[in-house]
Design a protein around this motif. Sequence first.
Motif, PDB file in Angstrom:
ATOM      1  N   LEU A  45       0.825  -1.211   0.000  1.00 57.81           N
ATOM      2  CA  LEU A  45       0.000   0.000   0.000  1.00 57.81           C
ATOM      3  C   LEU A  45       0.858   1.259   0.000  1.00 57.81           C
ATOM      4  CD1 LEU A  45      -2.844  -1.185   2.391  1.00 57.81           C
ATOM      5  CD2 LEU A  45      -2.964  -0.895  -0.099  1.00 57.81           C
ATOM      6  N   ALA A  46       2.032   1.203   0.623  1.00 53.10           N
ATOM      7  CA  ALA A  46       2.929   2.367   0.598  1.00 53.10           C
ATOM      8  C   ALA A  46       3.292   2.702  -0.846  1.00 53.10           C
ATOM      9  CB  ALA A  46       4.186   2.090   1.416  1.00 53.10           C
ATOM     10  N   VAL A  47       3.571   1.686  -1.651  1.00 54.35           N
ATOM     11  CA  VAL A  47       3.935   1.924  -3.054  1.00 54.35           C
ATOM     12  C   VAL A  47       2.725   2.402  -3.860  1.00 54.35           C
ATOM     13  CG1 VAL A  47       4.735   0.822  -5.179  1.00 54.35           C
ATOM     14  CG2 VAL A  47       5.853   0.294  -3.005  1.00 54.35           C
ATOM     15  N   ARG A  48       1.561   1.865  -3.587  1.00 53.87           N
ATOM     16  CA  ARG A  48       0.366   2.288  -4.334  1.00 53.87           C
ATOM     17  C   ARG A  48      -0.050   3.718  -3.962  1.00 53.87           C
ATOM     18  NH1 ARG A  48       0.861  -0.823  -7.970  1.00 53.87           N
ATOM     19  NH2 ARG A  48      -0.073  -2.878  -8.158  1.00 53.87           N
ATOM     20  N   GLN A  49       0.171   4.084  -2.693  1.00 57.59           N
ATOM     21  CA  GLN A  49      -0.401   5.349  -2.214  1.00 57.59           C
ATOM     22  C   GLN A  49       0.648   6.456  -2.031  1.00 57.59           C
ATOM     23  OE1 GLN A  49      -2.322   3.918   1.318  1.00 57.59           O
ATOM     24  NE2 GLN A  49      -3.917   2.842   0.169  1.00 57.59           N
ATOM     25  N   LYS A  50       1.894   6.071  -1.693  1.00 57.05           N
ATOM     26  CA  LYS A  50       2.904   7.100  -1.430  1.00 57.05           C
ATOM     27  C   LYS A  50       4.208   6.777  -2.162  1.00 57.05           C
ATOM     28  CE  LYS A  50       3.196   9.012   2.626  1.00 57.05           C
ATOM     29  NZ  LYS A  50       3.554   9.075   4.068  1.00 57.05           N
ATOM     30  N   VAL A  51       5.154   6.197  -1.427  1.00 54.52           N
ATOM     31  CA  VAL A  51       6.418   5.833  -2.062  1.00 54.52           C
ATOM     32  C   VAL A  51       7.108   4.748  -1.233  1.00 54.52           C
ATOM     33  CG1 VAL A  51       7.657   7.752  -0.931  1.00 54.52           C
ATOM     34  CG2 VAL A  51       8.612   6.709  -3.001  1.00 54.52           C
ATOM     35  N   PRO A 148      28.397  -7.347 -10.435  1.00 55.59           N
ATOM     36  CA  PRO A 148      28.830  -7.127  -9.047  1.00 55.59           C
ATOM     37  C   PRO A 148      29.228  -5.686  -8.751  1.00 55.59           C
ATOM     38  CG  PRO A 148      29.977  -8.993 -10.066  1.00 55.59           C
ATOM     39  CD  PRO A 148      29.301  -8.241 -11.165  1.00 55.59           C
ATOM     40  N   ASP A 149      29.473  -4.882  -9.785  1.00 53.58           N
ATOM     41  CA  ASP A 149      29.959  -3.511  -9.574  1.00 53.58           C
ATOM     42  C   ASP A 149      28.836  -2.496  -9.395  1.00 53.58           C
ATOM     43  OD1 ASP A 149      32.399  -4.661 -10.079  1.00 53.58           O
ATOM     44  OD2 ASP A 149      32.338  -4.159 -12.227  1.00 53.58           O
ATOM     45  N   TRP A 150      27.586  -2.956  -9.561  1.00 53.34           N
ATOM     46  CA  TRP A 150      26.459  -2.028  -9.515  1.00 53.34           C
ATOM     47  C   TRP A 150      25.486  -2.404  -8.399  1.00 53.34           C
ATOM     48  CZ3 TRP A 150      25.921   2.196 -12.803  1.00 53.34           C
ATOM     49  CH2 TRP A 150      26.856   2.260 -13.853  1.00 53.34           C
ATOM     50  N   GLY A 151      25.092  -1.394  -7.642  1.00 50.98           N
ATOM     51  CA  GLY A 151      23.952  -1.530  -6.743  1.00 50.98           C
ATOM     52  C   GLY A 151      22.755  -0.907  -7.436  1.00 50.98           C
ATOM     53  N   GLN A 152      21.566  -1.242  -6.971  1.00 53.04           N
ATOM     54  CA  GLN A 152      20.379  -0.665  -7.601  1.00 53.04           C
ATOM     55  C   GLN A 152      19.244  -0.550  -6.584  1.00 53.04           C
ATOM     56  OE1 GLN A 152      18.730  -2.839 -10.921  1.00 53.04           O
ATOM     57  NE2 GLN A 152      17.097  -1.385 -11.210  1.00 53.04           N
ATOM     58  N   ILE A 153      18.636   0.633  -6.546  1.00 56.98           N
ATOM     59  CA  ILE A 153      17.466   0.856  -5.694  1.00 56.98           C
ATOM     60  C   ILE A 153      16.308   1.286  -6.592  1.00 56.98           C
ATOM     61  CG2 ILE A 153      16.456   2.260  -3.838  1.00 56.98           C
ATOM     62  CD1 ILE A 153      19.314   2.675  -2.758  1.00 56.98           C
ATOM     63  N   ALA A 154      15.149   0.666  -6.408  1.00 58.73           N
ATOM     64  CA  ALA A 154      13.932   1.093  -7.106  1.00 58.73           C
ATOM     65  C   ALA A 154      13.116   1.934  -6.133  1.00 58.73           C
ATOM     66  CB  ALA A 154      13.133  -0.115  -7.572  1.00 58.73           C
ATOM     67  N   VAL A 155      12.817   3.186  -6.547  1.00 55.52           N
ATOM     68  CA  VAL A 155      11.973   4.087  -5.757  1.00 55.52           C
ATOM     69  C   VAL A 155      10.644   4.173  -6.507  1.00 55.52           C
ATOM     70  CG1 VAL A 155      11.745   6.399  -4.768  1.00 55.52           C
ATOM     71  CG2 VAL A 155      14.016   5.375  -5.023  1.00 55.52           C
ATOM     72  N   GLN A 156       9.567   3.678  -5.905  1.00 52.37           N
ATOM     73  CA  GLN A 156       8.334   3.479  -6.650  1.00 52.37           C
ATOM     74  C   GLN A 156       7.126   4.039  -5.909  1.00 52.37           C
ATOM     75  OE1 GLN A 156       8.237   1.157  -9.777  1.00 52.37           O
ATOM     76  NE2 GLN A 156      10.254   2.110  -9.688  1.00 52.37           N
ATOM     77  N   GLY A 157       6.222   4.632  -6.658  1.00 51.74           N
ATOM     78  CA  GLY A 157       4.992   5.134  -6.060  1.00 51.74           C
ATOM     79  C   GLY A 157       4.673   6.532  -6.539  1.00 51.74           C
ATOM     80  N   THR A 366      -2.710   0.784 -14.178  1.00 47.28           N
ATOM     81  CA  THR A 366      -1.368   1.303 -13.870  1.00 47.28           C
ATOM     82  C   THR A 366      -1.340   2.832 -13.957  1.00 47.28           C
ATOM     83  OG1 THR A 366      -0.786   0.942 -16.171  1.00 47.28           O
ATOM     84  CG2 THR A 366      -0.198  -0.786 -14.615  1.00 47.28           C
ATOM     85  N   ASN A 367      -0.371   3.406 -13.270  1.00 39.73           N
ATOM     86  CA  ASN A 367      -0.265   4.875 -13.175  1.00 39.73           C
ATOM     87  C   ASN A 367       1.094   5.362 -13.634  1.00 39.73           C
ATOM     88  OD1 ASN A 367      -2.871   5.315 -11.810  1.00 39.73           O
ATOM     89  ND2 ASN A 367      -1.913   4.127 -10.169  1.00 39.73           N
ATOM     90  N   TYR A 368       1.448   5.024 -14.856  1.00 41.97           N
ATOM     91  CA  TYR A 368       2.764   5.418 -15.345  1.00 41.97           C
ATOM     92  C   TYR A 368       2.769   6.869 -15.769  1.00 41.97           C
ATOM     93  CZ  TYR A 368       3.365   0.339 -15.659  1.00 41.97           C
ATOM     94  OH  TYR A 368       3.419  -0.995 -15.387  1.00 41.97           O
ATOM     95  N   LYS A 369       3.951   7.482 -15.691  1.00 40.38           N
ATOM     96  CA  LYS A 369       4.141   8.856 -16.170  1.00 40.38           C
ATOM     97  C   LYS A 369       4.019   8.852 -17.684  1.00 40.38           C
ATOM     98  CE  LYS A 369       6.238  13.058 -16.159  1.00 40.38           C
ATOM     99  NZ  LYS A 369       5.885  14.250 -15.410  1.00 40.38           N
TER     100      LYS A 369
END
Lengths: 370, 126
Positions: A45-51, A148-157, A366-369
């Motif tokens: 719900l955090a991703v659907r409603q906020k971030v 192995p050289d890359w980290g990745q974070i997905a920020v969604q919402g 879906t709510n894509y930009k």
Amino acid sequence: MSEEITQALQQTCLYQEHLALGAKMSPFAGFMMPIQYSSITQEHLAVRQKVGMFDVSHMGEIFVEGPQAEEFVNWIFTNEIRGFQGGKVLYGMMCYPEGGVVDDLLVYREFEPEHFLLVVNAANIDKDFAWIREKVKGFNCTVRNESPDWGQIAVQGPEAEKTVMEVLGYKEAANLGFYEYCNVEYKGKRLILSRTGYTGEDGFELYTTPENTVEIWKRLLAAGVEPCGLGCRDTLRFEAGLPLYGDELSADISPVMAGLGMFCKYDKDFIGKEALLDQKAGNVAKKLVGIEIEDKAIPRAGYPVELEDGTEVGVVTTGYHSISLDKSICFALVNKDCSALDTPLWVRIRKKTFPGKVVKKRFYQTNYKK
Amino acid sequence: MSKILEGLKYSESHEWVKAEGDIAVVGVSDFAQEEMGDITYVDLPEVDDEVTAGEEFGALESVKASSDLISPVSGTVVEVNADLEDAPEKVNEDAFGNWIIKVKMSDPSELDALLDAAAYKALIGE
């Protein structure tokens, strides 16, 4: 003991952060990954409603560069990369000659000519890289696995853009359309700011060094962004109708069977084209459908799909009681003649069967930009 | 750390039993609900169904997984907690306050084979 268990599990650069947050950890794709921090429902719900934010550092990054890079990538990739500009991202598959899927992936066209980044599933990094190295023979380009050289974070919402701009200061975020990216810097190191995701919401994926990834994670956490585990990553992508390799796509489940034919472009040559064209012409036994059932009972992967008389016509690939829609829904691979919308189908859940019908796979709007 | 109530019997599959005469009130332990996460569905048997000690009588579903409910005793189901059909999350809120079924026991001596609170505490490592 199975080989899977005896192989050492890898940790992402954020492993200690997950432990510090008290996440429930579980093996996934060869990595020890967080399944949930608080609860799947709350994170969903955090991703659907906020971030919310996800550690997706386990994903693979493979770079293809050289005079024939475009020609090569277009040969192994089902989608059409000619004519799309630097800064664009494309979704598609790598297929076997028989039409089955090696992996589904994102292709980033870099701003330098003939430079591409392929982002692949964690479970398939070794298999994909071996496949790519085999197929690249005879092409004038190089391939490098930099996973192995890359980290990745997905920020969604819905608040993802605001978060990336205000917490991390990347004003560039506002100018990116969905499936576009730009290069920025964090502490003097490259950061790929990509407006992509796997949740059905607007959002960004941030690729940078492991050290930067840990720092950014901590800053987002301090700003109140909800840490989200793989549990809700699956419920979110499922509601949005997005496939998971291994469940809805595999060596046995082609893009045509999975209803992803729009990511295959037949006015070019690519590995698997002939087989997929044949399937597209009707020579295919199974189709992936959505099914909604009229009960709260939950269809799970592997449960049989039947006709009213008990004839088995398919199998569930992913199923949940949808958190956003409060309905029991699933993806199922069924006989082609049972795949039309509104076809009545029954799902066997333990001792009982539950009536339902075929519905569109994109269960959630879906709510894509744009 | 999960809650354990004194005076109840426990199964190794994390059900609790409270004996009231020849009626066994059956639920799942706090440890079980914590392990499962958000419970979204309770698959209940019907009144008059026969249940057998050690055999499945229903299921709990969380978002992620389904978990069989194993009867700690044998007998006949005399009541099911129908409140859980509409509010399965009550099991998360209070696992001991929300029983699942009541069974008229055919062999109350089966209770002796179950764990007491101390033994159950040891089982779950707390």
